[in-house]
Scaffold this motif. Sequence first.
Motif, short mmCIF file in Angstrom:
data_model
loop_
_atom_site.label_atom_id
_atom_site.label_comp_id
_atom_site.label_asym_id
_atom_site.label_seq_id
_atom_site.Cartn_x
_atom_site.Cartn_y
_atom_site.Cartn_z
N HIS A 129 0.90 -1.17 0.00
CA HIS A 129 0.00 0.00 0.00
C HIS A 129 0.93 1.20 0.00
N PHE A 130 0.62 2.21 -0.76
CA PHE A 130 1.46 3.42 -0.75
C PHE A 130 0.54 4.63 -0.98
N HIS A 131 -0.41 4.81 -0.05
CA HIS A 131 -1.43 5.83 -0.22
C HIS A 131 -0.87 7.24 0.02
N THR A 132 -1.47 8.20 -0.67
CA THR A 132 -1.11 9.61 -0.51
C THR A 132 -2.16 10.32 0.33
N VAL A 133 -1.72 11.08 1.32
CA VAL A 133 -2.62 11.86 2.16
C VAL A 133 -2.47 13.33 1.81
N ARG A 134 -3.59 13.97 1.49
CA ARG A 134 -3.57 15.41 1.21
C ARG A 134 -4.02 16.18 2.44
N VAL A 135 -3.22 17.14 2.85
CA VAL A 135 -3.53 17.95 4.02
C VAL A 135 -3.76 19.38 3.57
N ASN A 136 -4.85 19.97 4.05
CA ASN A 136 -5.20 21.34 3.67
C ASN A 136 -4.14 22.31 4.18
N GLN A 137 -3.52 23.03 3.26
CA GLN A 137 -2.45 23.97 3.62
C GLN A 137 -3.03 25.30 4.11
N PRO A 138 -2.29 26.05 4.91
CA PRO A 138 -2.77 27.38 5.31
C PRO A 138 -2.73 28.34 4.12
N SER A 139 -3.64 29.30 4.09
CA SER A 139 -3.67 30.28 3.00
C SER A 139 -2.32 30.98 2.88
N GLY A 140 -1.83 31.10 1.65
CA GLY A 140 -0.56 31.78 1.41
C GLY A 140 0.65 30.94 1.76
N LYS A 170 6.83 25.22 14.40
CA LYS A 170 6.10 24.28 15.25
C LYS A 170 5.10 23.47 14.41
N ALA A 171 4.41 24.16 13.51
CA ALA A 171 3.41 23.47 12.69
C ALA A 171 4.08 22.46 11.76
N THR A 219 1.71 5.61 2.67
CA THR A 219 1.42 4.96 3.94
C THR A 219 0.48 3.79 3.70
N LYS A 220 0.28 2.96 4.76
CA LYS A 220 -0.57 1.78 4.65
C LYS A 220 -2.01 2.12 5.05
N THR A 221 -2.92 1.25 4.59
CA THR A 221 -4.35 1.49 4.86
C THR A 221 -4.63 1.58 6.35
N GLU A 222 -4.02 0.69 7.13
CA GLU A 222 -4.33 0.67 8.57
C GLU A 222 -3.80 1.91 9.30
N ASN A 223 -2.94 2.68 8.67
CA ASN A 223 -2.42 3.88 9.32
C ASN A 223 -3.26 5.14 9.06
N LEU A 224 -4.22 5.05 8.14
CA LEU A 224 -4.94 6.27 7.73
C LEU A 224 -5.73 6.88 8.88
N GLU A 225 -6.49 6.08 9.60
CA GLU A 225 -7.28 6.64 10.71
C GLU A 225 -6.40 7.24 11.81
N PRO A 226 -5.32 6.53 12.23
CA PRO A 226 -4.43 7.17 13.22
C PRO A 226 -3.80 8.47 12.74
N ILE A 227 -3.41 8.53 11.45
CA ILE A 227 -2.84 9.78 10.91
C ILE A 227 -3.85 10.90 10.99
N SER A 247 -5.91 15.91 12.96
CA SER A 247 -7.09 16.71 13.30
C SER A 247 -7.06 17.17 14.75
N SER A 248 -6.43 16.37 15.64
CA SER A 248 -6.34 16.80 17.04
C SER A 248 -5.43 18.01 17.19
N LYS A 249 -4.57 18.25 16.21
CA LYS A 249 -3.67 19.41 16.23
C LYS A 249 -4.19 20.55 15.37
N GLY A 250 -5.42 20.40 14.84
CA GLY A 250 -6.02 21.50 14.09
C GLY A 250 -5.89 21.41 12.59
N TRP A 251 -5.32 20.33 12.07
CA TRP A 251 -5.18 20.18 10.62
C TRP A 251 -6.40 19.47 10.05
N ASP A 252 -6.64 19.65 8.75
CA ASP A 252 -7.74 18.98 8.09
C ASP A 252 -7.26 18.42 6.76
#
Length: 394
Positions: free
Chosen positions: A84-95, A101-102, A132-140, A145-150
């Motif tokens: 499995h080699f999945h890609t995770v897209r994370v919403n970047q901050p504007s600009g 720290k982030a 990453t692997k399928t089983e890691n997606l929910e933990p990621i 999201s607990s740190k404010g990312w989406d």
Amino acid sequence: MSMKHQTPLLDELEKGTFPSFVKEIKRAAEHSDYAQDLLGLLELSYKEKVTHWKHGGIVGVRGYGAGVIGRYSDIPDQFPGVAHFHTVRVNQPSGFFYTTKALREICEVWDKYGSGLTNMHGSTGDIILLGTKTENLEPIFAELSSKGWDLGGSGSAVRTPSCCLGAARCEWANIDAMSITNEITQHYQDEMHRPAFPYKFKFKVAGCAVDCIASIARADMSIIGTWRGDIRIDQGEVKNYAQGGMDIQKEIVDMCPTECISWDGSEFKIDNEDCSRCMHCIAKMTKALRPGTEKGATILLGSKAPIVTGALMSWVIVPFMKMEPPYTELFELVDKIWEWWDEYGKNRERIGELIERLSFTTFLKEVGLKPQPAMVKEPRRDPFFFWSEEDIEK
């Protein structure tokens, strides 16, 4: 750590002048089994001249239909690290502004659950976490999201809106690009996370017509800052540029696309009626010229890269719109466009392709926009004005 796989073909790609992705994967491979097997799989693909990535199955996190791109190897027994080699897209901050720290937060999560490989930022604009692997997606997702990312958009959805840095670093920005992008992102959360469109829809916001973010070529809807009224001129500063060695005739007057500028050696004139607000003269003579005081945005529609059919550039649908919170006029226009696209768009048909198929006239009537001279696909050519039989009879 020694390399698991010999990569003589990939090694050749490290010898060029430009930075090599192979070098970066090898750096990641020093502490990542994912990256080790990625090198092996790529080497085999180069040797056999065929890809070993396959599509199959839908992956994602609970409650979201977008944000994760599924990828599987067709030879998992040979390269288990990239089965499995999945890609995770994370919403970047504007600009694309970050604190250190982030960035550490993201890197720590990715080192824990993924390959360690990132793409900051691809043409989508998102933070791309590769592998990453399928089983890691929910933990990621839980840790991010607990740190404010989406997560960002993917599939047939609103893709993560992006913008230039706007007024945060550029005094020539005519609109607050970062505010507009954030409002679009918040307003269309459901459309971004749960694909329901014929195909993808991208927003990009540029503070001025210099368009550092290339919105006119890369966004289904481009929002570009502009102004109404005359360009403000400081004749004294114009003379300073001339005395400083600038060839105003060659570098400014002759480069004006609408030939609306004149310079006789003592006075700099602009025929603002013919100005297309391209920003060339202002960007070259930043101390002498300023945009007009009534600021807003030009709305363009329809660009795309050449995937299903050929590439398209955006063209103007609203020459000038005031862009002030809560941006009600913009959202009302977008909702009308999407309603028409949902009704008539084919599967995997971008909005620009639909307009070309059914005509710009049909689009204007359905969306309720009045034809204007600025709505031309190319200057002084192919105007989108058509006459019905009723008009001819008049």
